[in-house]
Structure formats: structure tokens, C-alpha cells
Design a protein around this motif. Structure first.
Motif, PDB file in Angstrom:
ATOM      1  N   LEU A 252      48.112  48.114  43.332  1.00  0.00           N
ATOM      2  CA  LEU A 252      46.750  48.150  42.780  1.00  0.00           C
ATOM      3  C   LEU A 252      45.925  49.319  43.317  1.00  0.00           C
ATOM      4  O   LEU A 252      44.759  49.459  42.957  1.00  0.00           O
ATOM      5  CB  LEU A 252      46.039  46.824  43.068  1.00  0.00           C
ATOM      6  N   GLY A 253      46.527  50.150  44.162  1.00  0.00           N
ATOM      7  CA  GLY A 253      45.820  51.311  44.693  1.00  0.00           C
ATOM      8  C   GLY A 253      44.678  50.932  45.621  1.00  0.00           C
ATOM      9  O   GLY A 253      43.599  51.535  45.569  1.00  0.00           O
ATOM     10  N   LEU A 254      44.923  49.960  46.483  1.00  0.00           N
ATOM     11  CA  LEU A 254      43.876  49.444  47.373  1.00  0.00           C
ATOM     12  C   LEU A 254      44.201  49.701  48.840  1.00  0.00           C
ATOM     13  O   LEU A 254      45.363  49.811  49.220  1.00  0.00           O
ATOM     14  CB  LEU A 254      43.741  47.927  47.183  1.00  0.00           C
ATOM     15  N   GLU A 255      43.145  49.756  49.644  1.00  0.00           N
ATOM     16  CA  GLU A 255      43.295  49.790  51.097  1.00  0.00           C
ATOM     17  C   GLU A 255      43.493  48.350  51.581  1.00  0.00           C
ATOM     18  O   GLU A 255      43.116  47.395  50.905  1.00  0.00           O
ATOM     19  CB  GLU A 255      42.036  50.389  51.760  1.00  0.00           C
ATOM     20  N   ARG A 256      44.048  48.196  52.767  1.00  0.00           N
ATOM     21  CA  ARG A 256      44.334  46.856  53.307  1.00  0.00           C
ATOM     22  C   ARG A 256      43.071  46.025  53.537  1.00  0.00           C
ATOM     23  O   ARG A 256      43.127  44.800  53.525  1.00  0.00           O
ATOM     24  CB  ARG A 256      45.101  46.963  54.628  1.00  0.00           C
ATOM     25  N   ASP A 257      41.957  46.674  53.747  1.00  0.00           N
ATOM     26  CA  ASP A 257      40.730  45.926  54.019  1.00  0.00           C
ATOM     27  C   ASP A 257      39.872  45.726  52.770  1.00  0.00           C
ATOM     28  O   ASP A 257      38.694  45.382  52.860  1.00  0.00           O
ATOM     29  CB  ASP A 257      39.920  46.622  55.116  1.00  0.00           C
ATOM     30  N   ALA A 258      40.451  45.886  51.593  1.00  0.00           N
ATOM     31  CA  ALA A 258      39.694  45.749  50.338  1.00  0.00           C
ATOM     32  C   ALA A 258      39.096  44.355  50.222  1.00  0.00           C
ATOM     33  O   ALA A 258      39.734  43.363  50.560  1.00  0.00           O
ATOM     34  CB  ALA A 258      40.604  46.039  49.150  1.00  0.00           C
ATOM     35  N   ASP A 259      37.847  44.308  49.746  1.00  0.00           N
ATOM     36  CA  ASP A 259      37.205  43.010  49.557  1.00  0.00           C
ATOM     37  C   ASP A 259      37.513  42.477  48.148  1.00  0.00           C
ATOM     38  O   ASP A 259      38.158  43.137  47.342  1.00  0.00           O
ATOM     39  CB  ASP A 259      35.696  43.095  49.802  1.00  0.00           C
ATOM     40  N   ASP A 260      37.032  41.257  47.873  1.00  0.00           N
ATOM     41  CA  ASP A 260      37.327  40.603  46.597  1.00  0.00           C
ATOM     42  C   ASP A 260      36.865  41.434  45.400  1.00  0.00           C
ATOM     43  O   ASP A 260      37.560  41.500  44.380  1.00  0.00           O
ATOM     44  CB  ASP A 260      36.675  39.218  46.539  1.00  0.00           C
ATOM     45  N   ARG A 261      35.711  42.035  45.517  1.00  0.00           N
ATOM     46  CA  ARG A 261      35.175  42.832  44.399  1.00  0.00           C
ATOM     47  C   ARG A 261      36.064  44.040  44.116  1.00  0.00           C
ATOM     48  O   ARG A 261      36.384  44.340  42.969  1.00  0.00           O
ATOM     49  CB  ARG A 261      33.745  43.273  44.717  1.00  0.00           C
ATOM     50  N   ALA A 262      36.505  44.719  45.154  1.00  0.00           N
ATOM     51  CA  ALA A 262      37.375  45.886  44.987  1.00  0.00           C
ATOM     52  C   ALA A 262      38.726  45.465  44.398  1.00  0.00           C
ATOM     53  O   ALA A 262      39.290  46.175  43.548  1.00  0.00           O
ATOM     54  CB  ALA A 262      37.583  46.588  46.328  1.00  0.00           C
ATOM     55  N   ILE A 263      39.236  44.316  44.812  1.00  0.00           N
ATOM     56  CA  ILE A 263      40.509  43.817  44.287  1.00  0.00           C
ATOM     57  C   ILE A 263      40.385  43.524  42.800  1.00  0.00           C
ATOM     58  O   ILE A 263      41.218  43.941  41.992  1.00  0.00           O
ATOM     59  CB  ILE A 263      40.965  42.555  45.067  1.00  0.00           C
ATOM     60  N   ARG A 264      39.332  42.833  42.433  1.00  0.00           N
ATOM     61  CA  ARG A 264      39.096  42.488  41.026  1.00  0.00           C
ATOM     62  C   ARG A 264      38.952  43.752  40.171  1.00  0.00           C
ATOM     63  O   ARG A 264      39.547  43.866  39.092  1.00  0.00           O
ATOM     64  CB  ARG A 264      37.861  41.597  40.915  1.00  0.00           C
ATOM     65  N   ALA A 265      38.195  44.726  40.665  1.00  0.00           N
ATOM     66  CA  ALA A 265      37.980  45.975  39.921  1.00  0.00           C
ATOM     67  C   ALA A 265      39.293  46.753  39.763  1.00  0.00           C
ATOM     68  O   ALA A 265      39.590  47.277  38.675  1.00  0.00           O
ATOM     69  CB  ALA A 265      36.932  46.829  40.622  1.00  0.00           C
ATOM     70  N   ALA A 266      40.085  46.817  40.820  1.00  0.00           N
ATOM     71  CA  ALA A 266      41.362  47.539  40.756  1.00  0.00           C
ATOM     72  C   ALA A 266      42.312  46.857  39.772  1.00  0.00           C
ATOM     73  O   ALA A 266      43.009  47.532  38.999  1.00  0.00           O
ATOM     74  CB  ALA A 266      41.993  47.615  42.148  1.00  0.00           C
ATOM     75  N   TYR A 267      42.319  45.539  39.787  1.00  0.00           N
ATOM     76  CA  TYR A 267      43.178  44.795  38.865  1.00  0.00           C
ATOM     77  C   TYR A 267      42.758  45.055  37.419  1.00  0.00           C
ATOM     78  O   TYR A 267      43.600  45.339  36.561  1.00  0.00           O
ATOM     79  CB  TYR A 267      43.113  43.300  39.190  1.00  0.00           C
ATOM     80  N   ARG A 268      41.477  44.982  37.158  1.00  0.00           N
ATOM     81  CA  ARG A 268      40.988  45.211  35.783  1.00  0.00           C
ATOM     82  C   ARG A 268      41.334  46.614  35.295  1.00  0.00           C
ATOM     83  O   ARG A 268      41.708  46.786  34.134  1.00  0.00           O
ATOM     84  CB  ARG A 268      39.484  44.970  35.722  1.00  0.00           C
ATOM     85  N   ARG A 269      41.200  47.605  36.176  1.00  0.00           N
ATOM     86  CA  ARG A 269      41.568  48.985  35.791  1.00  0.00           C
ATOM     87  C   ARG A 269      43.050  49.071  35.446  1.00  0.00           C
ATOM     88  O   ARG A 269      43.440  49.674  34.457  1.00  0.00           O
ATOM     89  CB  ARG A 269      41.263  49.957  36.933  1.00  0.00           C
ATOM     90  N   ALA A 270      43.867  48.453  36.294  1.00  0.00           N
ATOM     91  CA  ALA A 270      45.319  48.560  36.123  1.00  0.00           C
ATOM     92  C   ALA A 270      45.812  47.856  34.865  1.00  0.00           C
ATOM     93  O   ALA A 270      46.690  48.374  34.168  1.00  0.00           O
ATOM     94  CB  ALA A 270      46.028  48.000  37.354  1.00  0.00           C
ATOM     95  N   VAL A 271      45.245  46.695  34.547  1.00  0.00           N
ATOM     96  CA  VAL A 271      45.761  45.944  33.399  1.00  0.00           C
ATOM     97  C   VAL A 271      45.294  46.500  32.063  1.00  0.00           C
ATOM     98  O   VAL A 271      45.869  46.157  31.034  1.00  0.00           O
ATOM     99  CB  VAL A 271      45.432  44.434  33.480  1.00  0.00           C
ATOM    100  N   LYS A 272      44.312  47.369  32.068  1.00  0.00           N
ATOM    101  CA  LYS A 272      43.855  47.954  30.796  1.00  0.00           C
ATOM    102  C   LYS A 272      44.999  48.639  30.066  1.00  0.00           C
ATOM    103  O   LYS A 272      45.110  48.549  28.846  1.00  0.00           O
ATOM    104  CB  LYS A 272      42.719  48.940  31.030  1.00  0.00           C
ATOM    105  N   THR A 273      45.849  49.326  30.808  1.00  0.00           N
ATOM    106  CA  THR A 273      46.969  50.030  30.174  1.00  0.00           C
ATOM    107  C   THR A 273      48.282  49.272  30.305  1.00  0.00           C
ATOM    108  O   THR A 273      49.210  49.523  29.540  1.00  0.00           O
ATOM    109  CB  THR A 273      47.142  51.429  30.798  1.00  0.00           C
ATOM    110  N   ALA A 274      48.358  48.339  31.251  1.00  0.00           N
ATOM    111  CA  ALA A 274      49.625  47.641  31.495  1.00  0.00           C
ATOM    112  C   ALA A 274      49.799  46.388  30.648  1.00  0.00           C
ATOM    113  O   ALA A 274      50.912  45.889  30.506  1.00  0.00           O
ATOM    114  CB  ALA A 274      49.741  47.269  32.974  1.00  0.00           C
ATOM    115  N   HIS A 275      48.726  45.869  30.072  1.00  0.00           N
ATOM    116  CA  HIS A 275      48.835  44.621  29.312  1.00  0.00           C
ATOM    117  C   HIS A 275      49.717  44.818  28.085  1.00  0.00           C
ATOM    118  O   HIS A 275      49.569  45.797  27.356  1.00  0.00           O
ATOM    119  CB  HIS A 275      47.443  44.130  28.886  1.00  0.00           C
ATOM    120  N   PRO A 276      50.663  43.897  27.851  1.00  0.00           N
ATOM    121  CA  PRO A 276      51.569  44.027  26.699  1.00  0.00           C
ATOM    122  C   PRO A 276      50.839  44.110  25.354  1.00  0.00           C
ATOM    123  O   PRO A 276      51.318  44.770  24.437  1.00  0.00           O
ATOM    124  CB  PRO A 276      52.434  42.766  26.768  1.00  0.00           C
TER     125      PRO A 276
END
Length: 198
Positions: A11-35
Motif C-alpha cells: 500500500l506504499g505506507l510507512e510502518r507508523d501509518a495511522d488509520d486515515r493514511a491506511i484508508r487513503a492508501a487503500y482507496r488510491r490503490a484499489v481505484k486501478t486494481a479493482h476488477p
């Protein structure tokens, strides 16, 4: 060695990423990865698994502490882990006193023996398949139905499948063996001296 998916890297995150950063990274990644948007289903599944791990504080803590999560492990590695689990159970149940024998060396020996036995089994299967094929080459066919030829072809195919399964088993055993790399076991000093004297 470890083929566990790194959810942070995925997800392109640092180890100390908070919940908001995790959610944002996931949303960015699935935009192109979703079937549904032309992405790869397998890649999308990995992203979903990474996100599920990172949003679960208990699983995330276990992953951060161990580098392992059963849902993110490569299937071949998981089979290797299951094989090691059996060997660990064997040495836990061994009645000898801890430190009086080396369970890591015993596990390595067992895995090595299993590889040798499986390779020997493959050789036997290959010899058997070769005999079946030679019979097939010499067998005259009946004009209407080829019952014997069909049986021999089916037998040859069955042996080929058994060979593939045995080769896959060797890969699993080698994976388990590789997982033992870097481990040592401290023996009791008296045991080491007794071994040296032998």
C-alpha cells in the motif's frame, strides 16, 4: 526466504501509518486494481488482505512483531509451515530432557530423509511409467475399440500426475527446510562433551 506479502509495501505506507493514511492508501490503490475497473482480481485480493490486516489492530500488532500473518502468506510457504508444525509437535512430545538432544538438527534430518524418499519414489514412478509406455508401443490395437490401450494411457496419465504431486511435495519439504535456516540449538554442556568423546 519469506514470501509473506508486506502490507505496508503493497500500500506504499510507512510502518507508523495511522488509520486515515491506511484508508487513503487503500482507496488510491484499489481505484486501478479493482476488477470492475479492469484491474487484476488476484492483485485486488492482495490489496484487500493487506488493508484488512492493517485496519485490525490485533492482527497488525502480531504482524509488526512477527512479520507473519497466515492470510498474507504464500500458499507454498503455508504448506511448509504446516509441515514444520508437525515436526515441532514431534519434538515437543519427545520425552528426552530439553538440551539433551538437538530438535532443530532432528527436524533437518527428517526433512532431508523425506526429500530422499520422495525422489526415490519419483524414480520408481518414472520407471513404471516407462514400462507402461513401452507396453503401449508394442500393443496392437483392435479395429473397433481399444480397451487395453485406453487403460494403459489412463495408467500412464495417472503415474504422470503422481510424479507431479511428488515433485510439488519436494518443493514443500524444501520450503520447510529453508525456514529452519539460521536456527541453532543450545545443547547442555555435558551432552556436548559426551558427543565429542564418542
Amino acid at each position: 526466504m519469506a514470501r509473506v506479502i508486506d502490507p505496508y509495501a503493497l500500500l506504499g505506507l510507512e510502518r507508523d501509518a495511522d488509520d486515515r493514511a491506511i484508508r487513503a492508501a487503500y482507496r488510491r490503490a484499489v481505484k486501478t486494481a479493482h476488477p470492475d475497473r479492469g484491474g487484476d482480481a488476484e492483485e485486488f485480493g492482495k490489496l484487500q488482505a493487506a488493508y484488512d490486516l492493517l485496519k485490525d489492530p490485533v492482527r497488525r500488532k502480531v504482524y509488526d512483531d512477527t512479520g507473519y500473518d497466515p492470510q498474507l502468506v504464500d500458499p507454498k510457504q503455508l504448506k511448509g509451515l504446516m509441515m514444520l508444525e508437525t515436526l515441532v509437535n514431534d519434538f515437543i512430545l519427545d520425552l528426552r530432557e530439553p538440551g539433551s538432544f538437538d530438535p532443530v538438527a532432528a527436524m533437518r534430518r527428517k526433512l532431508s530423509d523425506d526429500i530422499v524418499k520422495t525422489r526415490f519414489h519419483i524414480l520408481e514412478l518414472e520407471r513404471h511409467r516407462s514400462r507402461v509406455r513401452k507396453h503401449m508401443d508394442r500393443l496392437g490395437r483392435r479395429p473397433d475399440t481399444d480397451v487395453l490401450g485406453s487403460m494403459l494411457r489412463a495408467r500412464s496419465q495417472s503415474i504422470s500426475e503422481a510424479i507431479k504431486n511428488a515433485e510439488a511435495q519436494i518443493e514443500v519439504i524444501e520450503e520447510a527446510y529453508q525456514m529452519l535456516e539460521g536456527y541453532s540449538y543450545e545443547m547442555e554442556p555435558l551432552e556436548i562433551e559426551a558427543r565429542a568423546a564418542e
